[in-house]
Write an enzyme that holds these catalytic residues in place. Structure first.
Site, mmCIF file in Angstrom:
data_model
loop_
_atom_site.group_PDB
_atom_site.id
_atom_site.type_symbol
_atom_site.label_atom_id
_atom_site.label_comp_id
_atom_site.label_asym_id
_atom_site.label_seq_id
_atom_site.Cartn_x
_atom_site.Cartn_y
_atom_site.Cartn_z
ATOM 1 N N GLU A 12 0.826 -1.218 0.000
ATOM 2 C CA GLU A 12 0.000 0.000 0.000
ATOM 3 C C GLU A 12 0.858 1.264 0.000
ATOM 4 O O GLU A 12 0.591 2.212 0.754
ATOM 5 C CB GLU A 12 -0.954 0.005 1.205
ATOM 6 C CG GLU A 12 -1.909 -1.176 1.253
ATOM 7 C CD GLU A 12 -2.866 -1.200 0.073
ATOM 8 O OE1 GLU A 12 -3.245 -0.126 -0.422
ATOM 9 O OE2 GLU A 12 -3.215 -2.322 -0.376
ATOM 10 N N LYS A 15 2.904 1.174 -5.400
ATOM 11 C CA LYS A 15 3.649 0.372 -6.374
ATOM 12 C C LYS A 15 2.904 0.241 -7.708
ATOM 13 O O LYS A 15 3.503 0.346 -8.778
ATOM 14 C CB LYS A 15 3.930 -0.995 -5.767
ATOM 15 C CG LYS A 15 4.828 -1.892 -6.585
ATOM 16 C CD LYS A 15 5.271 -3.096 -5.792
ATOM 17 C CE LYS A 15 4.159 -4.032 -5.386
ATOM 18 N NZ LYS A 15 3.464 -3.698 -4.130
ATOM 19 N N THR A 16 1.593 0.011 -7.638
ATOM 20 C CA THR A 16 0.815 -0.157 -8.865
ATOM 21 C C THR A 16 0.768 1.139 -9.666
ATOM 22 O O THR A 16 0.894 1.131 -10.901
ATOM 23 C CB THR A 16 -0.610 -0.632 -8.527
ATOM 24 O OG1 THR A 16 -0.536 -1.923 -7.904
ATOM 25 C CG2 THR A 16 -1.470 -0.733 -9.775
ATOM 26 N N VAL A 17 0.633 2.257 -8.992
ATOM 27 C CA VAL A 17 0.577 3.542 -9.694
ATOM 28 C C VAL A 17 1.936 3.877 -10.306
ATOM 29 O O VAL A 17 2.009 4.414 -11.424
ATOM 30 C CB VAL A 17 0.091 4.658 -8.745
ATOM 31 C CG1 VAL A 17 0.115 6.008 -9.440
ATOM 32 C CG2 VAL A 17 -1.321 4.360 -8.260
ATOM 33 N N LYS A 37 1.649 -9.516 -13.481
ATOM 34 C CA LYS A 37 1.402 -9.589 -12.041
ATOM 35 C C LYS A 37 1.471 -11.061 -11.655
ATOM 36 O O LYS A 37 0.534 -11.834 -11.914
ATOM 37 C CB LYS A 37 0.022 -9.007 -11.704
ATOM 38 C CG LYS A 37 -0.298 -8.982 -10.211
ATOM 39 C CD LYS A 37 0.502 -7.910 -9.484
ATOM 40 C CE LYS A 37 0.085 -7.824 -8.015
ATOM 41 N NZ LYS A 37 0.798 -6.751 -7.306
ATOM 42 N N ASP A 50 -4.442 -5.537 -10.003
ATOM 43 C CA ASP A 50 -3.438 -4.492 -10.211
ATOM 44 C C ASP A 50 -3.036 -4.379 -11.673
ATOM 45 O O ASP A 50 -2.850 -3.267 -12.206
ATOM 46 C CB ASP A 50 -2.202 -4.781 -9.361
ATOM 47 C CG ASP A 50 -2.460 -4.630 -7.871
ATOM 48 O OD1 ASP A 50 -3.477 -4.002 -7.499
ATOM 49 O OD2 ASP A 50 -1.653 -5.143 -7.080
ATOM 50 N N GLY A 170 6.361 6.506 -4.043
ATOM 51 C CA GLY A 170 5.108 6.078 -4.633
ATOM 52 C C GLY A 170 3.931 7.004 -4.427
ATOM 53 O O GLY A 170 2.969 6.962 -5.195
ATOM 54 N N PRO A 200 2.770 12.034 -7.372
ATOM 55 C CA PRO A 200 1.908 12.739 -6.418
ATOM 56 C C PRO A 200 0.815 11.842 -5.851
ATOM 57 O O PRO A 200 0.269 10.990 -6.555
ATOM 58 C CB PRO A 200 1.294 13.863 -7.269
ATOM 59 C CG PRO A 200 2.219 14.030 -8.432
ATOM 60 C CD PRO A 200 2.767 12.665 -8.711
ATOM 61 N N GLU A 201 0.510 12.026 -4.574
ATOM 62 C CA GLU A 201 -0.568 11.258 -3.964
ATOM 63 C C GLU A 201 -1.873 11.504 -4.714
ATOM 64 O O GLU A 201 -2.135 12.593 -5.226
ATOM 65 C CB GLU A 201 -0.726 11.642 -2.485
ATOM 66 C CG GLU A 201 -1.158 13.068 -2.237
ATOM 67 C CD GLU A 201 -1.290 13.390 -0.748
ATOM 68 O OE1 GLU A 201 -1.170 12.470 0.075
ATOM 69 O OE2 GLU A 201 -1.518 14.575 -0.428
#
Length: 238
Positions: A12, A15-17, A37, A50, A170, A200-201
């Protein structure tokens, strides 16, 4: 680089983004990209995983998922509890090589950290990278505690003779605290690898068009982007 393994220092943390951003930058440059994946956990049979999310955001050409296990646990644990066969490193490496034969870039996104167990033999994402002789991109959180986990991950990679491509934050906060700002300067030394970006978040909530338009600005040239670590640190007050 035909294959890049993407690991996190934990779960969390974006990583996926980050995988999607790298895929978007490569796709925009005209490269065909496949997302692999190895083990998706904590997702039902009809839910998006993901790899699906990376394709949605990035426009990557292909995605593949080797195993899906229902509970949000380490892949080996989730597979065992579900009575399903786990996915081992050799199976992952074989799938990555097959994808690499037909694509310019294959991004192998792990589950959690580098040494999370995939199977009963103790196989990990590090074993996948070793089998493929592929570099590892490490995704880290922005704030307090990340220097230690980045250092541990870097040490584990070096002990195995695996190249660490670099580290990417991330989820960079809109209002970074002191620890996050200082980490911009300290991460390369702790990880013994270059800082190659900061996403960016909330970027995962952008529309695909917005995401693809911005992705290259979050990543350094080594990942196909335009992001400059020194300029970013200065702007952040590091």
């Amino acid at each position: 680089m035909g294959i890049i393994v993407v690991s996190g220092t934990g779960t969390e943390i974006g990583k996926t983004v980050v995988t999607a951003a790298v895929a978007a930058a490569a796709t925009a440059a005209g490269r065909s990209v496949a997302i692999l994946k190895p083990a998706q956990t904590g997702v039902g049979p009809d839910e998006r995983g993901d790899a699906d999310e990376v394709v949605r955001l990035s426009g990557a050409a292909t995605s593949a998922e080797l195993g899906r296990f229902p509970e949000p646990l380490a892949p080996n644990t989730s597979a065992r509890r579900a009575g399903l066969a786990p996915v081992g490193p050799r199976e992952v490496a074989e799938a990555a090589r097959k994808l690499a034969a037909d694509h310019d870039l294959v991004l192998v996104e792990g589950a959690g950290g580098l040494l999370v167990r995939f199977d009963e033999e103790g196989g990990t994402l590090a074993d996948v990278a070793s089998l493929l002789d592929a570099p590892v991109l490490v995704v880290v959180p922005a704030g307090l505690g990340t220097l230690n986990t980045a250092a541990l991950t870097g040490e584990a990679l070096r002990a195995r003779g695996i190249e660490q491509l670099g580290v990417v934050v991330g989820s960079w906060p809109a209002a970074p605290d002191l620890a996050a700002r200082c980490n911009l300067a300290d991460l390369p030394e702790s990880a013994a690898a270059p800082l190659l970006g900061a996403v960016p978040e909330g970027s995962g909530s952008l529309t695909p068009a917005e995401f693809r338009s911005a992705a290259s600005s979050w990543l350094a040239p080594a990942l196909g982007g335009t992001w400059d670590a020194a300029a970013f640190a200065e702007a952040a007050g590091a």
